[in-house]
Design a protein around this motif. Structure first.
Motif, PDB file in Angstrom:
ATOM      1  N   ALA A  64      47.129  67.399  64.441  1.00 27.26           N
ATOM      2  CA  ALA A  64      47.431  67.759  63.056  1.00 27.26           C
ATOM      3  C   ALA A  64      46.499  67.070  62.067  1.00 27.26           C
ATOM      4  O   ALA A  64      46.242  67.585  60.996  1.00 27.26           O
ATOM      5  N   THR A 300      53.960  67.883  58.036  1.00 28.68           N
ATOM      6  CA  THR A 300      52.765  68.647  58.381  1.00 28.68           C
ATOM      7  C   THR A 300      51.913  67.902  59.406  1.00 28.68           C
ATOM      8  O   THR A 300      51.340  68.509  60.298  1.00 28.68           O
ATOM      9  N   ASP A 301      51.853  66.592  59.247  1.00 31.02           N
ATOM     10  CA  ASP A 301      51.000  65.783  60.127  1.00 31.02           C
ATOM     11  C   ASP A 301      51.697  65.352  61.422  1.00 31.02           C
ATOM     12  O   ASP A 301      51.109  64.635  62.213  1.00 31.02           O
ATOM     13  N   ARG A 302      52.961  65.740  61.614  1.00 25.32           N
ATOM     14  CA  ARG A 302      53.728  65.320  62.797  1.00 25.32           C
ATOM     15  C   ARG A 302      53.775  63.811  62.892  1.00 25.32           C
ATOM     16  O   ARG A 302      53.666  63.239  63.971  1.00 25.32           O
TER      17      ARG A 302
ATOM     18  N   ARG B  48      47.526  65.797  49.392  1.00 24.80           N
ATOM     19  CA  ARG B  48      48.841  65.424  49.897  1.00 24.80           C
ATOM     20  C   ARG B  48      48.924  63.908  49.949  1.00 24.80           C
ATOM     21  O   ARG B  48      47.991  63.256  50.411  1.00 24.80           O
ATOM     22  N   GLU B 391      52.203  78.418  62.488  1.00 27.04           N
ATOM     23  CA  GLU B 391      52.220  77.157  61.780  1.00 27.04           C
ATOM     24  C   GLU B 391      50.836  76.537  61.994  1.00 27.04           C
ATOM     25  O   GLU B 391      50.246  76.652  63.063  1.00 27.04           O
ATOM     26  N   ALA B 393      49.224  73.698  62.627  1.00 25.31           N
ATOM     27  CA  ALA B 393      48.815  72.916  63.802  1.00 25.31           C
ATOM     28  C   ALA B 393      48.777  73.775  65.059  1.00 25.31           C
ATOM     29  O   ALA B 393      47.861  73.659  65.882  1.00 25.31           O
TER      30      ALA B 393
END
Lengths: 337, 510
Positions: A64, A300-302, B48, B391, B393
């Motif tokens: 990710a 989002t980045d796990r 972000r 999604e 990823a």
């Protein structure tokens, strides 16, 4: 993954629990200790669940946060660096064992989680606290106003509006507030911009996000306040007070409200979870520098350590507030005996 | 249909002229007014909170970080219009006859913010550090760490593994220069050489002040404040409410919101983002070139630009690198031809009874929409396509480089060779369509090995023709980069891709 769904379930805001029927508080400390322990165990289970859930999401922190063109070997190397090649329970245990020392671990991008949350979390607490205060004040005022004339025009209007507002999602309220109070009238700033110290640059920037969080919660709490007051109004001691010819507002403040307080507090306490959950949405719309944006990008980045860190802090706050509500209930129950 | 062929040119023209005085765009980019010194520019940029980085050589997922870094640090070269590479920290460069060894000379008077002069050693250290990052090989393709060296105090020698006429273009990407020996621990404190110095940084927000003795010329603004935004909507609101002066790379949706406001300038940077559809050529249902051609003829490009990009873009012609001065405008513009498409499908014995899956993500706005509209359009040619949203990823892990049919996007470059080297030559690590074409490889090698501009342009035409005829790409259009600015802002960049961060010439009217 919003904190409200993750929050340990509090006492249901029914009027049952509010009745001063239980035994007086014999060993408050032991009881508090037992409740704290129970909630701590719940929190730990919840955190384990968070780790497992992130594990189930497709991809991992290494992929990710990778860049286009990174080779498989590079990915593997980073996976090892982040410890992702180890079993999830082992990683969870490592993270948990750091907790007592205040170490929340390291993010997938190499930042200390405590650093990531050090300004964001207080900012969210400020916003949530403000919204909770507003919610308490508004729902008490509106609920009492409606209760003064049961079945009257005000009562019906407040109940109907509360139901309508309750159904409004935070983002609808937020967008409407920005349009009307900022872009059309120019009265308030549309978004929150952070200063050099990481906090909102101006107190006026807090008003719109706090309102957006408050409005749906007021809808929910007014109904609880109103129902609790109606329940309590049927109690014998209230009837006595009315028959004694006390003026309605005196009956309300001295005889009805104290009995209804535990229910109202429990209602507000459960709102804390929803306020923190709503903050994630509201913060995005208002660009508020809180945990909402940290949490969203962590998902989002796990990034399990970050997600678990946010959950732990939010869970601790919610647990604290629920404990307070429990204490209020016990204390008022004790006094009433 | 006729105007479609000239659409790319027309788009560029539109921004260049910017209309008359009554149009606010004229003041944004036009150089007619004399710049005024002073003022603080408040810029909003997307980012972000969890992806913040202070490392100029790290992976910059945040637009806000990239903007801050490129105002503090300098790259060796920067984007230009014609040619598309202009000097910055490297004042000049010279290749060897075989185009393998390149010598870059550092600009005279270039100093770090702490006053130390920039030496070749600093540049070598920075390039090696960049090369050693996980994606270093794709950031400096064909350049090995050991082949970067210093010659004297002001010359940097880079030896490429192969002849490469576009090496100066490659060193304009993220070749930020920091002082030699900077440790990873001190990276956030490393002084830069850029037009602005860091005043403070906190949680993705920063304040930068003018570097009074920047070697690159006059900087007009006293300071730039960068504000991080998670969503383009919030950024647009902030601009409309006057809380920021510039919403950088905010996108078409915000531009449409702001259309009714006469005081807001819309800056369109053409050829900013490519969102091609990738058809796998190595195997699978799209391996037959006739099938790929049929899909290219089945798409309604104008409708795509109008609906997916809200009209903020231009029709493209299946060749990537539309911003390149060597881009071949003489290739006939493909337009919709359903009859021909059906005929080609029949010739290729394409199975039209089956439903094909088109994978996409919501990584950037418009991407998933482009897939949906494409699916609707090709149905009219008899091809059944089902859009599968993945999604992010999952997409990069499972679909990218492997799928039969998927959307991709590239927003960093404008050169034909860049795309050829990254996505189309046989040995490329990111050959998205699994395309192998010997003629193309040969044309590529010859083009990057040719220094003379005229001959090179001719060779690039050959390359583009092969790509146009048989590559795995369906490039229906190019999205404009869109910035929104308040009425006082002037001198904003109008270049696509990396051009957007060049704010050193911006100024504020009093």
């Amino acid at each position: 993954m919003s904190p409200d769904t993750a929050a340990p379930a509090g006492p249901p805001p029914t009027t049952e629990g509010a009745r001063p029927t239980r035994a007086p508080v014999l060993l408050p400390l032991a009881r508090v200790g037992a409740v704290v322990l129970k909630r701590a165990v719940l929190l730990a289970m919840l955190l384990a669940l968070v780790f497992l859930t992130v594990e189930l999401l497709p991809g991992d922190a290494a992929t990710a946060t990778s860049e286009r063109g990174e080779s498989g070997a590079d990915l593997q190397q980073r996976r090892e660096l982040l410890g992702l090649d180890r079993p999830v329970l082992e990683r969870f245990w490592d993270w948990m064992s750091g907790l007592p020392t205040g170490d929340l671990g390291t993010s997938a991008r190499g930042e200390k989680v405590t650093d990531l949350l050090s300004t964001a979390f207080p900012n969210t607490l400020l916003l949530g606290g403000l919204a909770l205060l507003l919610t308490a004040a508004l729902s008490l005022a509106l609920g009492c106003w409606a209760a003064l004339r049961p079945g009257g025009r005000v009562d019906r209007a407040v109940s109907a509006t509360a139901t309508a507002v309750l159904a409004l999602p935070e983002f609808v309220v937020a967008v409407a507030l920005v349009l009307v109070l900022s872009l059309w009238t120019g009265w308030l700033p549309a978004v929150t911009l952070a200063d050099a110290d990481g906090t909102p640059g101006d107190w006026t920037m807090l008003i719109l996000p706090a309102l957006a969080l408050t409005v749906p919660q007021v809808g929910w709490n007014v109904r609880i306040v109103r129902a609790a007051l109606a329940d309590e109004a049927r109690a014998p001691h209230v009837e006595t007070a009315v028959l004694d010819g006390l003026p309605p507002h005196r009956v309300l403040t001295h005889h009805v409200l104290p009995g209804a307080l535990p229910t109202i507090t429990a209602g507000l306490a459960t709102s804390t979870g929803m306020l923190l959950g709503g903050a994630v949405v509201v913060e995005t719309i208002f660009n508020y520098p809180g945990i909402g944006s940290v949490l969203a990008s962590a998902v989002t980045d796990r990034d399990s350590p970050v997600i678990a860190g946010v959950t732990a802090l939010a869970g601790a706050v919610i647990t604290g507030v629920l404990l307070l509500a429990d204490l209020v209930r016990d204390l008022t129950a004790g006094v009433r005996r | 249909m006729l105007w479609a062929g000239g659409a790319i040119g027309a788009g560029a023209l539109l921004t260049a002229c910017g209309g008359g005085d009554e149009k606010p765009t004229a003041s944004a980019t036009g150089g007619s007014a004399k710049p005024v010194k002073g003022g603080t520019l408040r810029v909003g940029a997307l980012g972000r909170a969890g992806a913040i980085t202070r490392d100029p050589h790290g992976s910059q997922a945040n637009e806000s970080d990239y903007l801050i870094l490129s105002l503090i640090y300098d790259t060796l070269t920067v984007p230009g219009t014609k040619p598309n590479t202009e000097p910055r920290l490297a004042a000049s460069w010279k290749p060897s006859a075989d185009l393998k060894t390149w010598r870059f000379t550092i600009a005279k008077g270039a100093k770090f913010h702490d006053g130390a002069p920039v030496t070749a050693e600093d540049v070598v250290f920075s390039l090696k550090r960049l090369r050693a990052t996980p994606s270093g090989a794709s950031r400096l393709p064909g350049i090995q760490e050991k082949n970067i060296s210093a010659e004297g105090t002001d010359t940097v020698v880079i030896v490429s593994d192969y002849a490469n006429a576009e090496l100066p273009l490659l060193v304009r990407l993220t070749t930020f220069v920091i002082p030699k020996g900077t440790s990873d621990k001190d990276i956030a404190k490393a002084p830069g050489t850029g037009p602005f110095k860091l005043d403070w940084f906190r949680g993705g927000n920063a304040r930068l002040v003018r570097n009074e003795d920047w070697y690159g010329g006059d900087v007009h603004l006293d300071a730039i404040e960068v504000k991080i935004f998670e969503s383009p909507q919030a950024m647009a609101s902030a601009l409309l409410a006057g809380q920021i002066d510039l919403a950088s790379n905010v996108g078409a949706v915000a531009a449409r919101t702001a259309e009714s406001r006469k005081d807001i300038q819309t800056v369109r940077r053409p050829n900013d983002m490519a969102m091609p559809i990738v058809m796998r050529t190595a195997d699978g249902p799209f391996a037959d070139p006739k099938v790929r051609e049929a899909l290219r003829l089945a798409v309604d490009r104008e409708a795509m630009v109008k609906q997916v990009l809200s009209g903020y873009g231009t029709v493209a012609n299946d060749v990537l690198g539309t911003g390149d001065p060597a881009y071949d405008k003489s290739l006939p513009q493909r337009t919709r031809d359903l009859a021909k498409a059906k005929e080609l499908l029949k010739e290729a014995k394409f199975d039209t009874s089956k439903t094909y899956e088109l994978y996409t993500t919501e990584d950037i706005s418009g991407l998933a929409e482009s897939a949906t509209l494409f699916a609707t359009q090709v149905r009219e040619a008899g091809v059944k396509v089902k859009v599968v949203k993945q999604e992010s990823a999952t997409f990069w892990d499972k679909t990218w480089l492997k799928g039969d049919l998927y959307t991709t996007y590239w927003g960093t470059n404008d050169s034909v060779v860049f795309f050829a080297s990254k996505t189309m030559v046989s040995e490329s690590g990111t050959n998205e369509a699994g395309w192998k074409n010997e003629d193309f490889d040969a044309a590529y090698e010859e083009a990057i090995g040719t220094a003379a501009p005229v001959e090179r342009t001719a060779l690039l035409k050959v390359l583009q023709k092969i790509e146009y005829d048989s590559s795995g790409y369906l490039l229906w259009g190019m999205a404009d980069g869109i910035d929104l600015a308040g009425p006082k802002v002037h001198g904003l960049p109008e270049l696509p891709g990396y051009g957007r961060v060049q704010l050193e010439r911006a100024w504020l009217a009093r």
